[in-house]
Design a protein around this motif. Sequence first.
Motif, PDB file in Angstrom:
ATOM      1  N   THR A   7      -3.630  17.451   2.394  1.00 45.23           N
ATOM      2  CA  THR A   7      -3.490  18.350   1.149  1.00 45.23           C
ATOM      3  C   THR A   7      -3.767  17.543  -0.033  1.00 45.23           C
ATOM      4  O   THR A   7      -3.650  16.345  -0.009  1.00 45.23           O
ATOM      5  CB  THR A   7      -1.898  18.738   1.159  1.00 45.23           C
ATOM      6  OG1 THR A   7      -1.269  17.964   0.932  1.00 45.23           O
ATOM      7  CG2 THR A   7      -1.553  19.493   2.455  1.00 45.23           C
ATOM      8  N   ALA A   8      -3.886  18.240  -1.175  1.00 43.57           N
ATOM      9  CA  ALA A   8      -4.107  17.514  -2.571  1.00 43.57           C
ATOM     10  C   ALA A   8      -2.946  16.645  -2.813  1.00 43.57           C
ATOM     11  O   ALA A   8      -3.371  15.648  -3.297  1.00 43.57           O
ATOM     12  CB  ALA A   8      -4.291  18.501  -3.377  1.00 43.57           C
ATOM     13  N   LEU A   9      -1.716  17.120  -2.393  1.00 39.46           N
ATOM     14  CA  LEU A   9      -0.700  16.343  -3.052  1.00 39.46           C
ATOM     15  C   LEU A   9      -0.613  15.049  -2.070  1.00 39.46           C
ATOM     16  O   LEU A   9      -0.165  14.079  -2.567  1.00 39.46           O
ATOM     17  CB  LEU A   9       0.687  17.137  -2.995  1.00 39.46           C
ATOM     18  CG  LEU A   9       1.091  18.283  -4.026  1.00 39.46           C
ATOM     19  CD1 LEU A   9       1.991  19.249  -3.785  1.00 39.46           C
ATOM     20  CD2 LEU A   9       1.023  17.560  -5.511  1.00 39.46           C
ATOM     21  N   GLU A  10      -0.747  15.334  -0.842  1.00 37.96           N
ATOM     22  CA  GLU A  10      -0.736  14.089   0.126  1.00 37.96           C
ATOM     23  C   GLU A  10      -1.629  13.110  -0.255  1.00 37.96           C
ATOM     24  O   GLU A  10      -1.383  11.967  -0.431  1.00 37.96           O
ATOM     25  CB  GLU A  10      -1.053  14.556   1.601  1.00 37.96           C
ATOM     26  CG  GLU A  10       0.107  15.258   2.137  1.00 37.96           C
ATOM     27  CD  GLU A  10      -0.199  15.920   3.587  1.00 37.96           C
ATOM     28  OE1 GLU A  10       0.591  16.339   4.269  1.00 37.96           O
ATOM     29  OE2 GLU A  10      -1.502  16.119   3.792  1.00 37.96           O
ATOM     30  N   LEU A  11      -3.016  13.642  -0.758  1.00 35.66           N
ATOM     31  CA  LEU A  11      -4.059  12.490  -1.086  1.00 35.66           C
ATOM     32  C   LEU A  11      -3.594  11.957  -2.405  1.00 35.66           C
ATOM     33  O   LEU A  11      -3.883  10.794  -2.622  1.00 35.66           O
ATOM     34  CB  LEU A  11      -5.531  13.394  -1.102  1.00 35.66           C
ATOM     35  CG  LEU A  11      -6.728  12.748  -1.572  1.00 35.66           C
ATOM     36  CD1 LEU A  11      -6.940  11.570  -0.716  1.00 35.66           C
ATOM     37  CD2 LEU A  11      -7.949  13.497  -1.711  1.00 35.66           C
ATOM     38  N   GLY A  12      -3.246  12.665  -3.422  1.00 36.11           N
ATOM     39  CA  GLY A  12      -2.697  12.439  -4.614  1.00 36.11           C
ATOM     40  C   GLY A  12      -1.760  10.961  -4.270  1.00 36.11           C
ATOM     41  O   GLY A  12      -1.894  10.062  -5.117  1.00 36.11           O
ATOM     42  N   LYS A  13      -0.796  11.307  -3.374  1.00 33.36           N
ATOM     43  CA  LYS A  13       0.284  10.220  -3.146  1.00 33.36           C
ATOM     44  C   LYS A  13      -0.481   8.835  -2.636  1.00 33.36           C
ATOM     45  O   LYS A  13      -0.050   7.780  -2.931  1.00 33.36           O
ATOM     46  CB  LYS A  13       1.218  10.551  -2.123  1.00 33.36           C
ATOM     47  CG  LYS A  13       2.340  10.290  -2.258  1.00 33.36           C
ATOM     48  CD  LYS A  13       3.426  11.156  -1.521  1.00 33.36           C
ATOM     49  CE  LYS A  13       4.912  10.764  -1.351  1.00 33.36           C
ATOM     50  NZ  LYS A  13       5.855  11.501  -0.584  1.00 33.36           N
ATOM     51  N   LYS A  14      -1.529   9.105  -1.859  1.00 38.14           N
ATOM     52  CA  LYS A  14      -1.974   7.914  -1.090  1.00 38.14           C
ATOM     53  C   LYS A  14      -2.869   7.063  -2.159  1.00 38.14           C
ATOM     54  O   LYS A  14      -2.810   5.890  -2.255  1.00 38.14           O
ATOM     55  CB  LYS A  14      -3.005   8.476  -0.082  1.00 38.14           C
ATOM     56  CG  LYS A  14      -2.355   8.557   1.523  1.00 38.14           C
ATOM     57  CD  LYS A  14      -3.451   8.739   2.482  1.00 38.14           C
ATOM     58  CE  LYS A  14      -3.172   9.392   3.872  1.00 38.14           C
ATOM     59  NZ  LYS A  14      -2.236   8.500   4.560  1.00 38.14           N
ATOM     60  N   ILE A  15      -3.486   8.182  -2.993  1.00 41.46           N
ATOM     61  CA  ILE A  15      -4.145   7.357  -4.014  1.00 41.46           C
ATOM     62  C   ILE A  15      -3.310   6.572  -5.030  1.00 41.46           C
ATOM     63  O   ILE A  15      -3.557   5.448  -5.493  1.00 41.46           O
ATOM     64  CB  ILE A  15      -5.011   8.328  -4.898  1.00 41.46           C
ATOM     65  CG1 ILE A  15      -6.016   8.842  -3.881  1.00 41.46           C
ATOM     66  CG2 ILE A  15      -5.775   7.579  -6.017  1.00 41.46           C
ATOM     67  CD1 ILE A  15      -6.923   9.990  -4.533  1.00 41.46           C
ATOM     68  N   LYS A  16      -2.027   7.093  -5.190  1.00 42.32           N
ATOM     69  CA  LYS A  16      -1.340   6.787  -6.262  1.00 42.32           C
ATOM     70  C   LYS A  16      -0.651   5.465  -5.713  1.00 42.32           C
ATOM     71  O   LYS A  16      -0.398   4.563  -6.323  1.00 42.32           O
ATOM     72  CB  LYS A  16      -0.018   7.665  -6.669  1.00 42.32           C
ATOM     73  CG  LYS A  16       0.473   7.361  -7.735  1.00 42.32           C
ATOM     74  CD  LYS A  16       1.641   8.637  -7.951  1.00 42.32           C
ATOM     75  CE  LYS A  16       2.492   8.243  -9.395  1.00 42.32           C
ATOM     76  NZ  LYS A  16       3.353   9.330  -9.647  1.00 42.32           N
ATOM     77  N   GLY A  17      -0.554   5.569  -4.384  1.00 45.78           N
ATOM     78  CA  GLY A  17       0.216   4.394  -3.637  1.00 45.78           C
ATOM     79  C   GLY A  17      -0.829   3.291  -3.230  1.00 45.78           C
ATOM     80  O   GLY A  17      -0.392   2.195  -2.783  1.00 45.78           O
TER      81      GLY A  17
END
Lengths: 540, 478
Positions: A7-17
């Motif tokens: 999901t966009a939020l999961e991907l955003g989290k991975k990028i942020k991390g």
Amino acid sequence: MELMSLTALELGKKIKGGEVTAIDAVRDALSAIEAKEETLHSYITVDREGALKKAEKTQRGIEAGELTGPLAGVPAAVKDNICTEGLRTTCASKILCNFVPTYTAEAVLNLEKAGVVVLGKTNMDEFAMGSTTETSAFGLTRNPWNPEHVPGGSSGGSCGAVAAGECSFALGSDTGGSIRQPSAFCGVTGLKPTYGTVSRYGLIAYGSSLDQIGPVARDVADCAAILETIASYDRKDSTSVNRAGVSLWGEEGSSGGTGADGYDFTSALTEDVKGLRVGIPRDYLGEGLDKEVERAVFKAAKLLENRGALVETFDLSLVSYAIPAYYVIASAEASSNLARFDGVKYGYRAEEYEGLHNMYKKSRSQGFGPEVKRRIMLGSFVLSSGYYDAYYLKALKTKALIKKAFDRAFAAYDVILAPAAPTTAPRIGESLTDPLKMYLGDIYTISVNLAGLPGISVPCGLDSRGLPIGLQILGDCFQEKKMLRAAYALEKAQAAEGETADAQLENSISPDKPRKDFRMQSSRKCFQYMGLGRRDAVLE
Amino acid sequence: MSKQYETVIGLEVHVELATKTKIFCGCSTAFGGEPNAHTCPVCTGMPGSLPVLNKKVVEYAVAVGLATNCEITRFCKFDRKNYFYPDNPQNYQISQLYLPICRNGGIEIETVAGKKTVGIHEIHMEEDAGKLVHDEWDDCSLVDYNRSGVPLIEIVSEPDMRSAEEVIAYLDKLRLIIQYLGASDCKLQEGSMRADVNLSVREAGAEKFGTRTEMKNLNSFKAIARAIEGERARQIELLEEGKAVVQETRRWDDNKEYSYAMRSKEDAQDYRYFPEPDLPPVVIGEEWLAKIKSRQPELRTEKLARYKKEFDIPEYDARILTESKHMADLFEAATAVCGKPKKVSNWLMVETMRLLKEAEMEPEDISFSPENLAKLISLTDAGTINSTVAKEVFEHIFREDTDPEKYVEEKGLKTVHDEGALRTVIQKVMEENPQSVEDYRNGKEKALGFLVGQTMKAMKGKANPGLVNQILREALKA
């Protein structure tokens, strides 16, 4: 392609991390596009270089701690009726085949500020007029679930691209169901906000009083997060509502409305639906509604009921008047909105002509497709002197009555549950032969636009042909949060149910028949299965 | 011509409002500039752009409505008027049809025939179009959208006027009201005020109106008067010949003093008006209306009455002074400094008007400061300069806004009050003009004037004329 299954939020989290970069995400999206576009044609324009460049810049911003939002670095697609500076914006029409906007729509600016990377522009029905994405001057889009079927429309490119993993999420626009119906046909989640929530500045108008931009995504949480990002009070759009509650001109008179409820849509993502009053309009059931769709909607209702919601059916009334009222109002506005496409200032101009009027005639005759012409003619007719009262004025009165019917309904219910469309995605070519029948397919979605209400389309199963079924949850004006809460709870209930079903599925599936018996559990699961089977379908 | 005819006239007056920015976007309304310099996506009709109403436009429209005794529509809306033309980038004009901002007003006019009220049907707000440029190219026309979106109000009168004099009186009154409000400069020649004339004739005493025509392209009061006379004569001639007047739009050619049919009612366009969906209704609340009312400046009628009372100047003076807001402002400011209203008024009415006429200027073009005029009056009153010198100095004030004190000082124009010096000069003048001296002594009073003149000449105009007269008489008696 791995990243595009998140999901966009999961991907955003991975990028942020720091697990992956914005560049990795864009590359994944681009390779999915590379692999699938030839078959699906979800995009009109893909901005490979621009997206990669933007991803690099975004990545630097993330690393510098300047971009901290949940969607930073996530690649998205934008419907081709939303202006993007320097990036061709066609409305899927020949008349704008060469149009490059000088400015970017407010909703896209809001995405860019949040660090979202725009991949390109998605296919649609010409000027958003249609329910199948077959009226595009650039060729039709195919449904990723089965390329023999349409993706729905008019945001078929956006919904298809999300379903096929050609982006993390997309923006669509909804004038009469153009986000919710294709979301249902493509098994994704799409949200149409309350009129005035997302700025229309930069959205090339079809029916100005009905148009709203909204998110198309993998799940409810994504939709809420994207809406939170794109919604804003924009002084450039006079119909924009300040949901923080201040009017355009302060105390001195008013121009424009105000609404409360704020912009913090993600705060509504709780599973608690105990005591939530859910109404199902009886008028939407019965004749014309596919039995499989009806069963799926009731099954979803049952899931909500199991979690403590109070579900009952009721009479909404006036449903049969919605379609004529909608086609009168939308066409009237369109006939005027599309007048500016005349070959004078931008866009297509006929090569040979004699004099001004001949240039107008030829440019417009050659530039617009048949469905657009049909609606311009219809709209011009209903606004003509002598017919205005009988058609346009009456349609406006009907619109007001429909709003009242919803007001009554929302006095009794927190949300309304309904099918998103009478059937699942029709086969390609089936709808265009009978425009009237296609118009009737909008029956469950258009009253929402007439009343200005928010609606979200959530997947709720597959039909016997393996095509997704979608339902809508509708809220009262500015009550997106209640609507999101119901949708989120439903999604969770579906997932919980799916876990057991998954186990059954795993036992029953044989490796050589991966798609045959599969049942859909949630939009995301659905996507993963689809990704598995897609190649075969393409090769067939 | 055996029958008596009555002319029935109604006007549609477009006035460009003096806002800094356009009606629906932030672009400048400044005149001139490179073609399309003052444009943006909104006023060039780019796809996806949206209008946002300029609040000042509403306030000006309401102000004009209040000053013309209109009812203010507290819940008003915009509508789209659909027609194709390249100067109109969206191919529709945002205007008001169903709920215009002001309705049912009227203003009193006065002509030699007496006073009467001309009704105002409505005032609505709308946007101006761009400009097509045809001249310099053979194969195409170009379009300049700098004027596109400039705010206009259209003031629609009732068909209450019966002659060219009444039309001019009505227009003049409107112009003054709007100028006083600061809502527009109302220059017909420059197009910031435009009048379309709807005219019909009917037999005297008839109840029904005749068929009307609409005349466009009238850019001066004189042209309007000529066009009315011309059109009246044309219509009467048709009726006398037993022919019918065709309802049509005609274009006046002031050089040829003739109008040409532009389009008839049959090919009149259907504008397919409908409510503008991009703009919410404008709600004018009690508080806002009160605020606009409280900001209404004193208008001409009130000012006229006040001048007569407060400054004790004649009706005639007060009328001329208030004919232009700028002139009236100048009058009040100069009076405030020197406290001599009648003298200020005289300078404005006589010398200023004369110089304006010479230079073919309008009162609005006056550029000197009230302080300098007040100083000039003080210099004259104190006897520092005489009236001849004062006129000369005033010309400099009028042209260059010269400071009269400095000017008089630098040029040595102060009146000479020194009796000794004067006696010497007079003695010399008498010696040089023995004939006149003798004539005077023989009872020819006229000869004195000549001798005074010669003395003033010798003094380069700087002598106190009263003193010259007195000393000369004494000397001649001796």
